[in-house]
Structure formats: structure tokens, C-alpha cells
Design an enzyme around this catalytic site. Structure first.
Site, mmCIF file in Angstrom:
data_model
loop_
_atom_site.group_PDB
_atom_site.id
_atom_site.type_symbol
_atom_site.label_atom_id
_atom_site.label_comp_id
_atom_site.label_asym_id
_atom_site.label_seq_id
_atom_site.Cartn_x
_atom_site.Cartn_y
_atom_site.Cartn_z
ATOM 1 N N GLU A 130 23.411 -24.061 -36.889
ATOM 2 C CA GLU A 130 22.158 -23.928 -35.547
ATOM 3 C C GLU A 130 21.322 -25.148 -35.155
ATOM 4 O O GLU A 130 20.899 -24.880 -36.890
ATOM 5 C CB GLU A 130 22.164 -23.068 -35.216
ATOM 6 C CG GLU A 130 21.047 -23.216 -33.705
ATOM 7 C CD GLU A 130 20.120 -22.172 -32.893
ATOM 8 O OE1 GLU A 130 20.804 -21.730 -31.449
ATOM 9 O OE2 GLU A 130 20.393 -21.105 -34.028
ATOM 10 N N ALA A 264 16.057 -14.859 -39.070
ATOM 11 C CA ALA A 264 17.457 -14.927 -38.993
ATOM 12 C C ALA A 264 18.408 -15.854 -38.224
ATOM 13 O O ALA A 264 17.820 -16.220 -37.514
ATOM 14 C CB ALA A 264 17.489 -13.309 -38.044
ATOM 15 N N ASN A 267 25.069 -15.780 -35.831
ATOM 16 C CA ASN A 267 26.398 -16.313 -36.112
ATOM 17 C C ASN A 267 27.155 -15.222 -36.106
ATOM 18 O O ASN A 267 27.229 -14.429 -36.384
ATOM 19 C CB ASN A 267 27.084 -17.080 -37.603
ATOM 20 C CG ASN A 267 25.404 -17.868 -38.345
ATOM 21 O OD1 ASN A 267 25.659 -18.172 -37.594
ATOM 22 N ND2 ASN A 267 25.012 -16.821 -39.394
ATOM 23 N N HIS A 299 17.755 -9.033 -32.355
ATOM 24 C CA HIS A 299 17.863 -9.965 -31.768
ATOM 25 C C HIS A 299 17.904 -10.682 -32.211
ATOM 26 O O HIS A 299 19.041 -11.108 -30.590
ATOM 27 C CB HIS A 299 15.692 -10.569 -31.625
ATOM 28 C CG HIS A 299 15.841 -12.054 -31.518
ATOM 29 N ND1 HIS A 299 14.882 -12.559 -30.744
ATOM 30 C CD2 HIS A 299 16.806 -13.046 -31.973
ATOM 31 C CE1 HIS A 299 15.035 -13.704 -30.800
ATOM 32 N NE2 HIS A 299 16.038 -14.064 -30.874
ATOM 33 N N GLU A 300 18.816 -10.109 -32.899
ATOM 34 C CA GLU A 300 20.220 -11.077 -33.705
ATOM 35 C C GLU A 300 20.907 -10.557 -32.903
ATOM 36 O O GLU A 300 22.659 -11.471 -32.470
ATOM 37 C CB GLU A 300 19.992 -11.408 -34.961
ATOM 38 C CG GLU A 300 18.950 -12.097 -35.854
ATOM 39 C CD GLU A 300 18.683 -13.091 -34.494
ATOM 40 O OE1 GLU A 300 19.399 -14.062 -34.662
ATOM 41 O OE2 GLU A 300 17.242 -14.048 -35.021
#
Length: 846
Positions: A130, A264, A267, A299-300
């Protein structure tokens, strides 16, 4: 025939990928890799050339299979636009085709693309794709809406393993020294979410709702992964329930990487982390570190549904991904441990976003993002904090369950596809039957912060005037902007919410209450001004009538009004004094942070001494009421004790300074003998007052790779020492290449932000620019540029402008503008409030 090339830096939509077959062979010693790739594509019309994305790729053979024939291709590169055009000797017919590409790449040291990460013992090959770096790992249609499925395999050294987005389906020997690991086909996903990681990773395992979960790291960190596993188990079940859609991948891996720029990266099915964002040593971790790791994990994981399964159409809507995850992470973490005071943390995050957005120059949440440079600057406080704050305000207005159902409807409608922000808020509007679309549009399409001025509440009504708010006394609102906003009033029961129309002046109903507070639940994305009588009643009831997050919002609001020239600094210090006995650590953190700003931005040396005296008189009694540390202390009590310890140490309380040295000595003998949260504060005080011998000890501790949390803490402490010779040592160390470039910029930023070392550091940066610049990654240069905003005089402001005009840093134009604006704001604040501060100190400090 058409040549299917790009428009500007966007690819043609006349050719779309549907599937990638990737076979990669990395060489971790030579820092290179070889790739064999097939891309299944569909052409909307016949073409003689096809353009896709590629950078830092050396093409070998290229061909296309279509219409029953194989056509060899030639490649021309456009490095500026990061594109490669594949040309063929005859026309490729419309319909299905297969691009076959053989290529080679480099495992770079830039922390993006397919890159090298290094531990003390070996190299690892990992990805960070990203926003626009999949094109460095494999030629691709590297845009978020060009989703495809992926078959991925890697051939690696015999002793290495590989982690990718899906589960392993085969592991086949390739001679005596290699083996090929093949992964299950992915669902449709964007290129920036692809991941593959090569090394000797070891994992702790768990599961939730039938999904295998692993937390992985280098072998020496295996014992610090259990906290992450347990957190992910809790969060995955929480999200399965919240979204009403089961986790969309066959497994969940979380991997800590020694070199990693961001906190982080989400993916799909293989989340990657900076080591300090996933590893926890239960014996030495503070409660704050545990809460932070849990928040990053939450969050991820939120992105696995919101961002990965359903992805924004283009990068101008990155804010929806990041704002949503920033808002949602608070829910499972608060459910996991309510003693971490997550609502207070959310209130402080909201204040940060409001302050960022109230600068002289800001942008709309959704803004132009066409080039990689523009895309890379999207990940700022607006995309995370403002967007998250806006979503929290809307949820507070329409209700948690109504909002949750709207989220479910949106995800269900666009599963494994792409969507726009309008898709999201239209789903919420349809489900709630409230004008969410108007609220969101007014906040997304307009920059800045609303300021709501309330007249005296009488007869159950109040008049409200709205205008744009600036953190500058010289900036006047000439935009005429107005917003559609839900305004929620505090009552003895549930808040009463009224919708404020997009008019400069409106009349709202207010509930019967002993005081007027128009930010119930601390969710409003706006600043407020009350009539003097209403404000006085609010302050009188603050401790008994407002929740801790609401008290934080009140404090933050008043400090913002001081910065804007609407309130005297002395009046703000009266408010701080009034809540001086508040025992909520979040409330005190808000108050004390502003006191620190007064000390740094407004006070001269004599005033700082008087402020230190006031701090000792006001806060030592509160510190003493907390008593000695006990294992039974709540996380909040531990945090408050540590905050006050650091405050009093900074105010030159000799007993605290002495105690800081004693605590460091006790910890060195037995780390379990000192509360980790208090130890963190003690080491900061000890370093601030430390000598060369203690510096050497901290330096050695920063090189301890066994505990990344402790190592990072020690590294940052190097920038706390005041001796100019030690400041130079820190700057030399930061630019020596011995510090990971994910961390080196932090030392520079801390030194630039500290009053005692700021000028020395700025001179060093200018005189050693080549060494400094050599440490920058894609993002960190902009952070260093932004840190120069800590200056508070015109001479250094002009130097900053001039230097970076002749020494430009990529992706930093917004950071530079903000830094200059912050310096101008500080000059204004000092000039307008210094006399008032002196008067207040003369009256209140003997």
C-alpha cells in the site's frame, strides 16, 4: 486499433485483470528476486498494446495468448508514471487473453514493495504494497478497483518458510536446497493487499469461530506473541457478531517484522506489524502499551471486512477505510478491558483531529489523489482522526444498532467488490431514515471545523450561530461555510439530539437541565462557545455532571479557544485549577498537555519557573493521595501516578528527580520490582536530568533486540538528555546508519520538538543534510519536515521555508505548509497571551 494505455497516471479501464498466477524466487543474500507471472485479462476492444504498472522491474520475455495464438511482446517503460507498455506485432482481439511475463526485481531497503528486513542474525524478504507499491513486486494493474484473484507460490531456501494471504496447499522440494510453497487461491482482492513474507518466522497459534489464528515473529520473539493471539481471538468473534458477516478468509496471520515503516498493514488474511505494535512482554509492558497493541490489532482486523472485503473505488476515499477502522477499533478494545479508559482516549483523538483541521490550511477529507505522491499524502490526521470522529458523531445521532445494521447492509451489498463513500452513507440514510447523507456530505466536501456559538438558553430554546473555526487569532472566517450537524445536549438521562441545519443562524430546542452542554457523549465534530453565564454553570457542574470524556472535551475546547484568541490563558488556568483534584488520568492528561503547551509556547524563562512552582503546589498533594504503587492498583491509577510523576519531575521537584534515579536502579536489579508504567515515567525524568554515564546505559539498552518495546523506549530516551554534547551524540547516532530507518527520524523529530535542543538540531540537520536525508523512507522525511513547526519565531520560520525550498523532500509539501502555519500560530499565541499569563502568575503564584 486501440492502444490501451493510461490516462495521466490512471490505467485504461478497457482492459481488466481477473486472475494472477505468481511464482516468485527470492534470493535473500543477493537482495534480488525472479518472477514468472500470468495475468488473465479481458479486453473491451482489440488492441496492439497494453499498459500496466511497473517500477524497479527488469522485464525478460513478454507474450500474450489470445485468439488461439501467442504473440511476443516488447516493453517500453515510463518511469515517471511508473508504467510499462507491452506492445505486440499484431492485434490482440477483444475478449479473454493471458499476459505471460518473466521479470526480475530488487529486494530494496526502502521499506516498501518487496523489500529486505534484517534482524541481528539474518535477512527476511517481506512486502508492504500500500498504496502503489505492488508494481515493485510484480507487474500489475495496481489500482484498488482492478480486483482479481491470486494464485501465489514462492520457491525459497530449504530452512525458510513463507506466509501469504491464504493457507498453504502444497510444499514441494526443489532439489536439495529449495522448496516451493503454494497457497490457496485468494478471493477477489486489490493488489495493494497482497502479501508474501519469507524467513524463519515462528508462530503462536489460536482460533476463534473456526478460523485458525497465528501470531508470528522472528524466533527470539516467540514468547511475546500470546497477548496478540488472545486479543485477535476476542476481536475476531466480536467482529463476526458486529458485522453479521463471518470473517472472509480461511485463516488469519499476524506477523511482526523487524523493519516496518507504518504501525501495521491490513493485508487480506496476513496482517503485518512493526514489532512494537504486536509484541508484548507481560513482565515489562505498561497498561498503555497493552491497550495500544490491542487497538492496532483491532484496527487492522476491522479492515479485513471494511477495506479488504469491500474496498474503496479509488484513493480519494481512503478516508472511509481508515476513518471507519479508527472509529471501530475502540469498541472491541473497550469490551476487552474497560479499565483501559478507551472512551477517554477517543476524546483525545478527536481533539487532535479538530486541531489539525483548524489550521490555516487544511483540505477536504475527500481530496485529489491522482499521483503516487498525492496518494501517499492521503494518510494524515484527516483520513484517520477526522473521518473517524465524523462517523462516531453520526453513530451517536442515529443510534448504535441502527448504525451497525447500516454497516452490515453496505458490506452485504458490495461483498468482495468496490464501493464509494456515497454507497456507504446512502446505506445509512436508507436504514436510519435520517439525513445522514446531508451530514456526511457537508463534512466530507468542506474543509475545516465548525464553531457553534450558543446564546443564553431561555424558554427551552437557544440560538446557534455557526462559522468556521481557526486555531489562529488573525484568521477570520470569510468562507461562509455552514454544516448540517447533529447537536446532542446533556440531560439527566439519555442525550437529546437536535439537527442543526446548514444556516449561519438557527434556533434549537434545549432540554431542561441545570446547565447547558452541547456535546453529550463527547462525539461532536465541532467547537463550542457558550454565553458567560451558561459557561460558569457548566464549569460548576463539570466534576459532578459530566463524564470523563465530556470533561476532556470541555478542557480541550477551552484550550483551543485560547489558541484562537477567544479566551484568556489565565481563565483557562482557572479551569485547570478547578479540576486539579480530578483523579481520571485521561482528564489530567488533557489538562496537563495544555499546561505543557503554555510553558513551551507562551512563557519566558521567569514564567516557566513560576509555572513550575504552581505545578508543585497544585499537583504534589494529588500525587501523594495516590500512595505507593500496589499490584491491586487499577490501570487508570497507575497511569495517573506516572503522569503526575513525570509532571513533577519536569517541574524540578528534587524528591521526584531523586526517586526517578532510585526506580531506575531498582528496575536494573529486578524488572518485576517496579510498575512498568511508573518506570516509563521515571526513566524520562532520569534521562532529562541524566549524565554521560546514564546516557551510555540507555544507549546499550536501546540495542537490546530481545524486547522491542523496551528497546524503542530506550532509543527515544536518548533524545531526552539535555547536555549539548549528548544531543550531538544522539544526532550522530540517528544518522549513522546504525539505527533502523523506521526509527531514526523519530530521534530527529523529538530533538526538533524540544525547546532545549531545537536550535542545535536544526543547525545539525542543515549542516549534515546528506546524512539526514539518507535515513528517510517514503513517509518519514515529511515527518521530520513537519517537526520544524515547533519553532516559535520568524527567523527560524523563514529559515525552514528557505531550506526546504532548496532541499525538497518528497511527499512533504503539506507538511511544510503546516509547519510554517504552526510557527505563525505560535508567534501569534505568544504575542497575544504573554501579558495575560504574567498577570495570572503574579496573582496566583506567590
Amino acid at each position: 486499433m486501440a492502444v490501451l494505455t493510461a490516462q495521466a497516471q490512471r490505467l485504461s479501464t478497457k482492459v481488466l485483470p481477473s486472475h494472477y498466477t505468481l511464482a516468485l524466487t527470492p534470493d535473500l543474500h543477493a537482495a534480488t528476486f525472479h518472477g514468472e507471472e500470468t495475468i488473465d485479462i479481458t479486453l473491451a476492444q482489440p488492441a496492439t498494446a497494453i499498459t500496466l504498472n511497473a517500477i524497479e522491474i527488469r522485464f525478460g520475455t513478454v507474450s500474450v495468448i489470445a485468439g488461439g495464438q501467442t504473440l511476443p511482446g516488447t516493453v517500453s517503460l515510463n518511469e515517471k508514471d511508473q508504467q510499462a507498455t507491452l506492445a505486440f506485432p499484431s492485434t490482440v482481439p477483444a475478449g479473454q487473453a493471458h499476459l505471460k511475463i518473466s521479470y526480475d526485481g530488487i529486494l530494496n531497503n526502502e521499506l516498501h514493495g518487496f523489500y529486505l528486513s534484517k534482524s541481528d542474525k539474518r535477512n527476511y524478504a517481506v512486502t508492504q504494497l500500500e498504496a502503489t507499491d505492488a508494481r515493485r513486486a510484480f507487474p500489475s494493474f495496481d489500482e484498488p478497483a482492478m480486483k482479481a484473484t491470486f494464485d501465489i507460490s514462492l520457491s525459497v531456501d530449504k530452512g525458510d518458510n513463507v506466509i501469504s494471504n491464504t493457507n498453504v496447499v502444497s510444499d514441494t522440494p526443489q532439489g536439495a536446497e529449495k522448496h516451493t510453497i503454494t497457497f490457496a487461491r485468494t478471493p477477489k482482492m486489490s493488489t495493494y493487499l497482497v502479501a508474501f513474507l519469507v524467513g524463519d518466522f515462528e508462530c503462536q497459534t489460536g482460533s476463534a469461530d473456526g478460523i485458525p489464528i497465528r501470531a508470528c515473529a522472528t524466533p527470539d520473539k516467540l514468547g511475546q506473541l500470546q497477548f496478540a493471539v488472545k486479543t485477535a481471538e476476542f476481536v475476531l468473534h466480536y467482529y463476526d457478531t458486529y458485522f453479521g458477516i463471518k470473517y472472509p478468509m480461511p485463516k488469519l496471520d499476524m506477523i511482526g517484522i523487524p523493519d516496518f515503516e507504518a504501525g501495521a498493514m491490513e493485508n487480506f488474511g496476513a496482517i503485518t506489524y512493526r514489532e512494537t505494535a504486536i509484541l508484548i512482554d507481560p513482565q515489562t509492558a505498561t497498561e498503555g502499551q497493552k491497550a495500544q497493541v490491542a487497538a492496532v490489532i483491532a484496527h487492522e482486523m476491522a479492515h479485513q471486512w471494511f477495506g479488504d472485503m469491500v474496498t474503496m473505488q479509488w484513493w480519494d476515499n481512503l478516508w472511509l477505510n481508515e476513518g471507519f477502522a479508527t472509529w471501530l477499533e475502540h469498541k472491541p478494545v473497550n469490551a476487552l478491558n474497560s479499565e483501559w479508559n478507551i472512551p477517554q482516549a477517543a476524546a483525545e483523538e478527536l481533539d487532535g483531529a479538530l486541531n489539525y483541521d483548524a489550521g490555516r490550511v487544511t483540505r477536504t477529507i475527500r481530496s485529489k489523489a491522482d499521483t503516487p505522491d498525492e496518494i501517499n499524502q492521503q494518510g494524515d490526521e484527516l483520513s484517520y482522526g477526522k473521518a473517524g470522529g465524523v462517523l462516531a458523531m453520526v453513530e451517536n445521532y442515529i443510534g448504535e444498532e441502527t448504525f451497525r445494521q447500516g454497516v452490515h447492509n453496505y458490506l452485504q451489498a458490495h461483498m468482495f467488490g468496490n464501493a464509494t463513500a456515497e454507497d456507504f452513507w446512502n446505506a445509512q440514510t436508507a436504514n436510519s431514515h435520517k439525513p445522514v447523507d446531508k451530514i456526511m456530505e457537508s463534512l466530507i466536501a468542506q474543509p475545516g471545523v465548525p464553531l457553534l456559538e450558543f446564546s443564553v438558553a431561555a424558554g427551552g430554546k437557544t440560538e446557534v450561530r455557526q462559522q468556521r473555526f481557526y486555531l489562529s487569532s488573525s484568521m477570520k472566517d470569510t468562507t461562509g461555510e455552514t454544516w448540517t450537524l447533529p447537536v446532542c445536549f446533556k440531560t439527566a438521562g439519555a442525550p437529546t439530539c437536535e439537527l442543526l441545519g446548514a444556516k449561519s443562524t438557527s434556533t434549537l430546542n434545549v432540554p431542561a437541565a441545570p446547565y447547558l452542554f452541547a456535546n453529550a457523549a463527547a462525539k461532536g465534530y465541532y467547537r463550542t462557545v457558550y454565553a458567560p453565564a451558561d459557561y460558569a454553570r457548566l464549569v460548576a457542574h463539570a466534576e459532578t455532571g459530566l463524564t470523563a470524556p465530556e470533561r476532556i472535551v470541555m478542557l480541550d475546547n477551552q484550550w483551543a479557544l485560547v489558541r484562537a484568541g477567544k479566551v484568556k490563558v489565565g481563565d483557562f488556568l482557572d479551569l485547570v485549577t478547578a479540576i486539579g483534584k480530578d483523579q481520571d488520568s485521561g482528564v489530567q492528561a488533557s489538562a496537563l498537555g495544555s499546561v505543557g503547551s503554555i510553558r513551551e509556547r507562551i512563557a519566558d524563562d521567569a514564567d516557566r519557573d513560576k509555572l513550575a512552582s504552581w505545578i508543585r503546589t497544585t499537583y504534589l498533594p494529588l500525587y501523594e493521595t495516590l500512595g505507593v504503587p500496589s499490584p491491586s492498583d487499577s490501570p487508570d491509577k497507575k497511569q495517573l501516578r506516572a503522569q503526575l510523576f513525570g509532571l513533577l519531575g519536569g517541574a524540578k521537584d528534587e524528591a521526584i528527580i531523586t526517586q526517578s534515579r532510585e526506580l531506575v536502579g531498582e528496575f536494573m536489579k529486578d524488572p518485576t520490582s517496579v510498575d512498568p508504567t511508573l518506570f516509563q515515567a521515571a526513566t524520562a525524568v532520569a534521562a532529562t536530568n541524566g549524565d554521560a554515564a546514564f546516557y551510555e546505559h540507555v544507549l546499550q539498552a536501546s540495542k537490546n533486540t530481545q524486547n522491542p518495546q523496551m528497546s524503542e523506549q530506550a532509543l527515544h530516551l536518548l533524545a531526552y538528555f539535555k547536555d549539548p554534547e549528548l544531543v550531538t551524540r544522539t544526532l550522530d547516532y540517528a544518522t549513522s546508519g546504525q539505527v533502523r530507518n523506521q526509527d531514526s527520524w523519530i530521534l530527529l523529530a523529538i530533538e526538533l520538538q524540544k525547546r532545549m535542543s531545537r536550535v542545535q538540531t536544526w543547525q545539525y540537520v542543515q549542516q549534515n543534510w546528506d546524512k539526514v536525508k539518507a535515513q528517510f523512507t517514503t513517509a518519514s522525511g515529511a515527518y521530520v519536515v513537519g517537526s520544524t513547526g515547533a519553532f516559535c519565531d520568524a527567523t527560524h520560520r523563514d529559515e525552514v521555508k528557505s531550506f526546504f525550498a532548496s532541499h525538497p523532500v518528497p511527499s512533504s509539501n503539506r507538511s511544510l505548509q503546516r509547519a510554517v502555519d504552526q510557527i505563525n500560530d505560535c508567534i501569534e499565541l505568544h504575542d497575544s497571551q504573554e501579558a495575560n499569563l504574567k498577570n495570572w502568575l503574579a496573582t496566583n503564584v506567590p
